[in-house]
Design a protein around this motif. Sequence first.
Motif, PDB file in Angstrom:
ATOM      1  N   GLY A  62       0.623  -1.100   0.070  1.00  0.00           N
ATOM      2  CA  GLY A  62       0.021  -0.011   0.002  1.00  0.00           C
ATOM      3  C   GLY A  62       0.972   1.262   0.046  1.00  0.00           C
ATOM      4  N   SER A  68      -2.316   2.769   4.655  1.00  0.00           N
ATOM      5  CA  SER A  68      -1.829   1.303   4.116  1.00  0.00           C
ATOM      6  C   SER A  68      -2.524   0.641   5.515  1.00  0.00           C
ATOM      7  N   ASP A 111      -2.724  -4.585   3.769  1.00  0.00           N
ATOM      8  CA  ASP A 111      -1.476  -4.190   3.417  1.00  0.00           C
ATOM      9  C   ASP A 111      -0.438  -4.576   3.870  1.00  0.00           C
ATOM     10  N   LYS A 145       2.896 -10.150   2.135  1.00  0.00           N
ATOM     11  CA  LYS A 145       2.513  -8.616   2.765  1.00  0.00           C
ATOM     12  C   LYS A 145       3.910  -8.821   3.797  1.00  0.00           C
TER      13      LYS A 145
END
Length: 330
Positions: free
Chosen positions: A50, A196, A222, A253
Motif C-alpha cells: 500500500g 496502508s 496491506d 505482505k
Amino acid sequence: MRKALILALVLLLAGCSGGDTDKTPPPTPSPDLSGRPAAVATNAGPFESGPVVAPARGALVGAWIKPDELTHVGRLAAVGSLESDLGRKLSIVNTYRRFEQMVGTPSDREFLAQGATLMVSWATGDNRSILDGEHDDLIRKQAKAIRKIHKPVLLRMRWEMDRPNLRATMWSAGDYIAAWKYVRNIFKQEHADNASWVWCPTAEGFIRGDAPGFYPGDDQVDWTCVDVYAGELFQPIGQLMGPFLEFAAKHPKPIVIGEFGVAKAWGSAGRAAWLRDAERTFKANPQIKAIAYFESDPEGNPITKQFQLTGDRQAFKAFHALATDPYFNP
C-alpha cells in the motif's frame, strides 16, 4: 514430637511468606537467548504494502512513547527525549486513538514534518453497530482527516481484535471482517487512499489458534502485524511469535511488529539478552520490515507488564544497539 514441631514451624513459615505477587514474576526456566533465533518463517516477496512502502532491505524502527501529559507539548517531548537518547530519529511514531479521536493533531503534523511515518492504532467500536451504519459520519470524518494530512499512514484498525476481553464488541471473527470491509469501503468513497491497512492480532491469539480466523484477506490487508511481549512468560521472541510468522509467510505482505516489549520483572541482564535475541530474530526474518517498541509503564500495571527501557542502563544499551544498527536504518 520434635519432628512434628519442626514440620509445623516449616508449614507456618511457608504460609506467612506471602509478598506482593504483582512485583515478583512466577518462576520460569531461563530460555536460551544466545543462539539461533527460535523461529524463522519468511515470504520472499515481492510485497504489496500500500501507500507506506516497505524498505527493500532492513526494517524501520519506531515506538510508542507514553508522554507525561497527553498534550501537543507532552507528545513532542516524549518522542524527542527518546530520539535524543538513541541519537536518531524514529522512522515510525505509534499513536493511539479512540474511535472518536481524529488524526491530524498538531503533534501528528509535527512528527510528519520531521519525516516520521504515523502508525495510527484506532480503537473502532462495536462491530455490529458499525455494520448497522450507526457510525458512518464518524468514520467518514476520520477518513477525511487522514486524507487531509497528505502523507502515507499505517492504520491499525482495532488492533488486538482477538483478545478475549474484546469479544463483547468484536462479536465474532466474521463480524470483525465484515466491519473491516465496511470501514475500508467508506475510506475508499472518501478517497482516503494514503492509508496502508495493518491487520494486527496478538501473538497469544496465534498460539491459541483463533487469530487467523480474523484475517480479512490479502485483497483487504496491506501489512500483517503482531503484538508480542515477554511479560508474564519469559520466552524468546521467536518462540512467542513463531505461529504468527508461519501464518504471515503464507501471505505476500510485509510484517510490522506493532508492539513489542520485555517486562522489568526479568531484570536488566535478562531484558538486554531478550532484546539482543529480538534483533537477531528480526534480521533472520527479512519479511519483517518495521518494528515499534512499547516504551511505556501503563499506570496500575504489575511489574510483569511494565516495559519502559529508559532508566534501565543495560536494557536500553541493547535497544540502542538495535536502533543504531545499519540494518534498522534502511
